[in-house]
Write an enzyme that holds these catalytic residues in place. Structure first.
Site, PDB file in Angstrom:
ATOM      1  N   TRP A 288     -45.172 -41.054  17.207  1.00 34.97           N
ATOM      2  CA  TRP A 288     -45.165 -41.585  15.912  1.00 34.97           C
ATOM      3  C   TRP A 288     -46.292 -41.574  15.185  1.00 34.97           C
ATOM      4  O   TRP A 288     -46.857 -42.328  14.539  1.00 34.97           O
ATOM      5  CB  TRP A 288     -44.874 -42.946  16.277  1.00 34.97           C
ATOM      6  CG  TRP A 288     -43.705 -43.381  17.391  1.00 34.97           C
ATOM      7  CD1 TRP A 288     -43.940 -43.818  18.551  1.00 34.97           C
ATOM      8  CD2 TRP A 288     -42.425 -42.686  17.331  1.00 34.97           C
ATOM      9  NE1 TRP A 288     -43.044 -43.921  19.358  1.00 34.97           N
ATOM     10  CE2 TRP A 288     -41.914 -43.240  18.544  1.00 34.97           C
ATOM     11  CE3 TRP A 288     -41.663 -42.101  16.508  1.00 34.97           C
ATOM     12  CZ2 TRP A 288     -40.561 -42.963  19.175  1.00 34.97           C
ATOM     13  CZ3 TRP A 288     -40.272 -41.962  17.060  1.00 34.97           C
ATOM     14  CH2 TRP A 288     -39.887 -42.358  18.178  1.00 34.97           C
TER      15      TRP A 288
ATOM     16  N   GLN B  75     -23.156 -37.569   2.523  1.00 43.10           N
ATOM     17  CA  GLN B  75     -22.186 -38.060   3.933  1.00 43.10           C
ATOM     18  C   GLN B  75     -21.853 -39.558   3.414  1.00 43.10           C
ATOM     19  O   GLN B  75     -22.132 -40.422   3.878  1.00 43.10           O
ATOM     20  CB  GLN B  75     -23.001 -38.215   5.283  1.00 43.10           C
ATOM     21  CG  GLN B  75     -22.234 -38.786   6.387  1.00 43.10           C
ATOM     22  CD  GLN B  75     -21.150 -37.573   6.786  1.00 43.10           C
ATOM     23  OE1 GLN B  75     -21.522 -36.340   6.733  1.00 43.10           O
ATOM     24  NE2 GLN B  75     -20.138 -38.061   7.030  1.00 43.10           N
ATOM     25  N   PHE B  76     -20.894 -39.634   2.494  1.00 38.97           N
ATOM     26  CA  PHE B  76     -20.329 -40.637   1.917  1.00 38.97           C
ATOM     27  C   PHE B  76     -19.680 -41.660   3.237  1.00 38.97           C
ATOM     28  O   PHE B  76     -19.676 -42.905   2.815  1.00 38.97           O
ATOM     29  CB  PHE B  76     -19.357 -40.465   0.769  1.00 38.97           C
ATOM     30  CG  PHE B  76     -17.869 -40.114   1.015  1.00 38.97           C
ATOM     31  CD1 PHE B  76     -16.923 -41.267   1.290  1.00 38.97           C
ATOM     32  CD2 PHE B  76     -17.636 -38.727   1.329  1.00 38.97           C
ATOM     33  CE1 PHE B  76     -15.927 -40.698   1.785  1.00 38.97           C
ATOM     34  CE2 PHE B  76     -16.432 -38.416   1.744  1.00 38.97           C
ATOM     35  CZ  PHE B  76     -15.359 -39.479   2.103  1.00 38.97           C
ATOM     36  N   THR B  77     -19.062 -41.159   4.078  1.00 37.06           N
ATOM     37  CA  THR B  77     -18.429 -41.981   5.295  1.00 37.06           C
ATOM     38  C   THR B  77     -19.538 -42.770   5.770  1.00 37.06           C
ATOM     39  O   THR B  77     -18.773 -43.723   6.622  1.00 37.06           O
ATOM     40  CB  THR B  77     -17.777 -41.001   6.128  1.00 37.06           C
ATOM     41  OG1 THR B  77     -18.973 -39.965   6.813  1.00 37.06           O
ATOM     42  CG2 THR B  77     -16.883 -40.240   5.672  1.00 37.06           C
TER      43      THR B  77
END
Length: 123
Positions: free
Chosen positions: A34, A50-52
């Site tokens: 990180w 990715q509208f879903t």
């Protein structure tokens, strides 16, 4: 990365998102976790609309009323890509075909998947 815009999203939320995508410390430096971001590791970014991702269940059916309409979403998605390309190396920002049926093969590298949601800001 899969990218979606909710109904009511504005351009300033895409500004925030593009900065986070480039600066979020998700990677190691060989010793510490990180500690490095995409730009420090010189990594490629694949963006797929990715509208879903904003789908909700309505009984046994998917409902997409929380997703931004396609015409508005496409304009803001292209602005998002432009911001990424102007803030990083344009040749390392890849994207799919907006609104198209695509088969995307990915290989996750590591134990982390995260959801990045832009904070709602006042109009």
């Amino acid at each position: 990365m899969a990218h979606a815009a909710g109904s009511g999203w504005r351009a300033d939320q895409f500004n925030w998102s593009s900065r986070k995508v480039l600066n979020l410390r998700l990677f190691d430096d060989g010793e510490k976790r990180w500690i490095k971001n995409v730009t420090e590791k010189n990594l490629e970014i694949l963006c797929v609309s990715q509208f879903t991702l904003y789908a909700v269940l309505k009984g046994n059916k998917l409902d997409f009323h929380n997703s931004m309409a396609a015409d508005s979403s496409k304009q803001l998605y292209e602005k998002f890509l432009h911001q990424l390309r102007s803030s990083y190396k344009p040749e390392l920002i890849k994207d799919g075909s907006f609104g198209a049926y695509m088969q995307v093969n990915i290989q996750n590298d590591g134990p982390v998947t995260y959801q990045l949601e832009s904070p709602q800001t006042k109009s």
